[in-house]
Design a protein around this motif. Structure first.
Motif, short mmCIF file in Angstrom:
data_model
loop_
_atom_site.label_atom_id
_atom_site.label_comp_id
_atom_site.label_asym_id
_atom_site.label_seq_id
_atom_site.Cartn_x
_atom_site.Cartn_y
_atom_site.Cartn_z
N TRP A 115 0.84 -1.20 0.00
CA TRP A 115 0.00 0.00 0.00
C TRP A 115 0.87 1.25 0.00
CZ3 TRP A 115 -5.27 -0.40 -0.37
CH2 TRP A 115 -5.84 -1.66 -0.08
N TYR A 116 0.38 2.29 -0.69
CA TYR A 116 1.08 3.57 -0.74
C TYR A 116 0.11 4.68 -0.33
CZ TYR A 116 4.21 0.85 -3.73
OH TYR A 116 5.04 -0.12 -4.24
N ALA A 117 0.56 5.59 0.51
CA ALA A 117 -0.27 6.73 0.88
C ALA A 117 -0.39 7.69 -0.30
CB ALA A 117 0.34 7.45 2.08
N VAL A 118 -1.62 8.15 -0.58
CA VAL A 118 -1.87 9.09 -1.68
C VAL A 118 -2.77 10.21 -1.15
CG1 VAL A 118 -1.44 7.63 -3.69
CG2 VAL A 118 -3.62 7.44 -2.51
N ASN A 119 -2.15 11.17 -0.47
CA ASN A 119 -2.91 12.18 0.25
C ASN A 119 -2.59 13.62 -0.17
OD1 ASN A 119 -4.34 10.36 1.96
ND2 ASN A 119 -2.49 10.09 3.18
N ASN A 120 -1.86 13.79 -1.26
CA ASN A 120 -1.50 15.13 -1.70
C ASN A 120 -2.75 15.95 -2.01
OD1 ASN A 120 0.04 17.32 -2.63
ND2 ASN A 120 -0.01 16.55 -4.72
N GLY A 121 -2.95 17.05 -1.28
CA GLY A 121 -4.11 17.90 -1.48
C GLY A 121 -5.30 17.56 -0.61
N LEU A 122 -5.24 16.43 0.09
CA LEU A 122 -6.33 15.99 0.96
C LEU A 122 -6.16 16.70 2.31
CD1 LEU A 122 -8.64 13.86 0.52
CD2 LEU A 122 -7.25 12.30 1.88
N THR A 123 -7.09 17.57 2.68
CA THR A 123 -6.94 18.37 3.88
C THR A 123 -7.59 17.74 5.11
OG1 THR A 123 -8.92 19.67 3.36
CG2 THR A 123 -6.80 20.52 2.57
N ASN A 124 -8.21 16.58 4.94
CA ASN A 124 -8.74 15.83 6.07
C ASN A 124 -8.46 14.36 5.82
OD1 ASN A 124 -10.63 14.30 7.81
ND2 ASN A 124 -11.39 16.33 8.37
N ASN A 159 -16.17 7.27 -10.79
CA ASN A 159 -16.90 7.57 -12.02
C ASN A 159 -15.91 7.80 -13.13
OD1 ASN A 159 -18.23 10.13 -13.78
ND2 ASN A 159 -19.52 8.34 -13.48
N GLY A 160 -15.83 6.84 -14.07
CA GLY A 160 -14.86 6.94 -15.15
C GLY A 160 -13.44 6.99 -14.61
N SER A 161 -12.70 8.02 -14.99
CA SER A 161 -11.33 8.15 -14.53
C SER A 161 -11.23 8.91 -13.21
CB SER A 161 -10.49 8.89 -15.59
OG SER A 161 -11.03 10.17 -15.84
N ASN A 162 -12.35 9.36 -12.67
CA ASN A 162 -12.35 10.13 -11.42
C ASN A 162 -12.68 9.25 -10.23
OD1 ASN A 162 -11.99 12.33 -13.08
ND2 ASN A 162 -14.09 13.06 -12.91
N ILE A 163 -12.06 9.57 -9.10
CA ILE A 163 -12.42 8.95 -7.83
C ILE A 163 -12.72 10.07 -6.85
CG2 ILE A 163 -9.98 8.71 -7.18
CD1 ILE A 163 -10.83 6.27 -5.50
N TYR A 164 -13.81 9.91 -6.09
CA TYR A 164 -14.24 10.91 -5.12
C TYR A 164 -14.13 10.31 -3.72
CZ TYR A 164 -16.26 13.01 -9.31
OH TYR A 164 -16.44 13.53 -10.57
N ALA A 165 -13.71 11.14 -2.76
CA ALA A 165 -13.58 10.72 -1.37
C ALA A 165 -14.36 11.67 -0.48
CB ALA A 165 -12.10 10.70 -0.95
N GLY A 166 -15.19 11.11 0.41
CA GLY A 166 -15.92 11.90 1.40
C GLY A 166 -15.21 11.85 2.73
N THR A 167 -15.03 12.99 3.37
CA THR A 167 -14.22 13.07 4.57
C THR A 167 -15.02 13.50 5.79
OG1 THR A 167 -13.60 15.41 4.24
CG2 THR A 167 -12.25 13.72 3.14
N ASN A 168 -14.35 13.46 6.94
CA ASN A 168 -14.96 13.82 8.22
C ASN A 168 -14.77 15.30 8.51
OD1 ASN A 168 -16.08 13.69 10.79
ND2 ASN A 168 -14.17 13.06 11.75
N GLY A 169 -15.53 16.15 7.81
CA GLY A 169 -15.51 17.57 8.13
C GLY A 169 -14.95 18.49 7.08
N ASN A 170 -14.33 17.94 6.03
CA ASN A 170 -13.78 18.78 4.96
C ASN A 170 -14.40 18.50 3.60
OD1 ASN A 170 -11.70 18.95 7.18
ND2 ASN A 170 -10.79 20.36 5.72
N GLY A 171 -15.52 17.80 3.60
CA GLY A 171 -16.28 17.63 2.38
C GLY A 171 -15.76 16.57 1.44
N VAL A 172 -15.94 16.83 0.14
CA VAL A 172 -15.64 15.87 -0.92
C VAL A 172 -14.40 16.31 -1.67
CG1 VAL A 172 -16.52 14.75 -3.01
CG2 VAL A 172 -18.10 15.35 -1.16
N PHE A 173 -13.53 15.33 -1.97
CA PHE A 173 -12.34 15.57 -2.76
C PHE A 173 -12.37 14.69 -4.01
CE2 PHE A 173 -11.36 17.08 1.38
CZ PHE A 173 -10.44 18.10 1.22
#
Length: 398
Positions: free
Chosen positions: A224-233, A242-256
């Motif tokens: 496993w490799y950490a991939v958190n560049n730009g993730l503020t939470n 969705n297609g080539s995009n991946i979305y992440a929902g976080t605890n207090g900083n919304g969607v990335f």
């Protein structure tokens, strides 16, 4: 013909969006958490903590309760299998065969009824429970059998499939079910936090959301490799692809959103006033976010406002890259190239890290990747004049 020798590493590309989130219309004012979302065609199912299940048949434009037969209104997970809809609750699994019109319990053999996660793999359904491990049904939930041999942690927050492989995200890391379906093995090398609240798959990659952010594996959890560049939470509750995009929902900083397999993330939160995102879902036209109590709880956003790169599509030009697999040198040929376009070639590793980027100035170009190890990489060819791109996988061999 241009010939490029790539030796230098470059910084990641940025992404911005001015798109807006909008509240889904709810015919009542009630305090609930949208803990689970599932979408098929224009139908959206929203499971809540304490208020059951809601359905929209108009792509999120309205929601109404569909709880007939549901005896437990705390809903952790929803999955759709053909014409059947399954819901995981604190009282086990329920199924509806009429789009939520009626629900029926299907818990025979389920010795732990705290059903936190559900996933479909072919004709099988897997349920992850809070303390009882994983159960499988081969008959649409009519009966369940435990599959826990080797599963060292029985608090299973997420179950996903990647081909024939089954992965379980637990309070003690990630586990892989072998191809025979009867024994789990721990696959946590590289994870710095074993509390794995959510998993998802994108192509051959597996993403894990932990309390230390997002990790990716391209070898079935071997590393496993950490991939958190730009993730503020770094506390991640939900994923959707969705297609080539991946979305992440976080605890207090919304969607990335990431367009490069987690190599970089950008917040996509304009208009989203509730930033604790427990669930995500996507239809052909919209992205949906289920948020916590204390505000509007299901939000929608047009996908045309959050587009990323597409696999050899949405491009004003065509291209070919060969040979692939390659021993280290490939030819990139741009069709209908006029010489006036502003086009770049970028290469990413399996974790989504940008390794190199170069401007392409000829119709036919030889690319040499000296110093790169054999393995799987991803490339992006981008026309910066119209912001349209094409992507693909490149295999380098010895």
């Amino acid at each position: 013909m241009k010939k490029f020798l790539f030796l230098t590493m470059f910084a990641s590309l940025g992404l911005s969006s001015n798109a807006q989130w909008h509240k889904s219309i709810v015919p009542f004012n009630i305090n609930y958490t949208a803990s689970a979302l599932a979408a098929v065609d224009s139908n959206i199912f929203a499971g809540t903590y304490g208020n059951g299940i809601f359905l929209s048949t108009k792509n999120g434009d309205s929601l109404y309760a569909v709880n007939t037969g549901l005896t437990d209104f705390t809903v952790h997970s929803i999955v759709i299998k053909g014409t059947n809809v399954f819901a995981g609750t604190n009282s086990g699994v329920f199924v509806s065969i009429n789009n939520g019109g009626n629900w029926y319990p299907v818990n025979s053999g389920l010795t732990n009824v705290h059903a936190l996660s559900l996933v479909v793999n072919g004709s099988n359904i897997y349920v992850g429970t809070d303390g009882g491990g994983v159960f499988v049904s081969t008959n649409n939930g009519s009966s369940w059998s435990a599959v826990n041999s080797g599963l060292a942690n029985l608090r299973v927050f997420s179950v996903v499939t990647n081909g024939s492989n089954i992965f379980a995200g637990t309070n003690g890391g990630v586990f892989l079910l072998n191809s025979y379906g009867n024994s789990w093995s721990e696959v946590n090398n590289g994870l710095t936090n074993l509390h794995t609240s959510v998993l998802c798959t994108k192509g051959t990659n597996i993403f894990a959301g932990t309390s230390d952010g997002v990790f990716v594996s391209g070898d079935n959890g071997g590393t496993w490799y950490a991939v958190n560049n730009g993730l503020t939470n770094n506390i991640v509750f939900s994923f959707v692809v969705n297609g080539s995009n991946i979305y992440a929902g976080t605890n207090g900083n919304g969607v990335f959103m990431s367009t490069n397999n987690g190599g970089s993330w950008s917040g996509v939160n304009t208009g989203l006033t509730n930033l604790t995102v427990f669930s995500l879902a996507v239809t052909n036209t919209k992205l949906f976010a289920g948020t916590g109590a204390g505000g509007s709880h299901v939000w929608a956003r047009s996908l045309t406002q959050v587009t990323g790169i597409q696999e050899n599509s949405n491009s004003s030009y065509n291209f070919s890259l060969y040979p692939n697999p390659s021993s280290g040198e490939v030819t990139l040929k741009l069709k209908n190239f006029t010489g006036k376009e502003d086009i770049s070639f970028s290469l990413y590793d399996i974790a989504g890290k940008l390794l190199l980027s170069r401007k392409v100035e000829d119709e036919k170009n030889v690319l040499s990747f000296e110093g790169l190890s054999p393995g799987c990489y991803f490339y992006e060819i981008k026309n910066h004049e119209n912001n349209k791109s094409g992507t693909g996988k490149l295999i380098l061999m010895k």
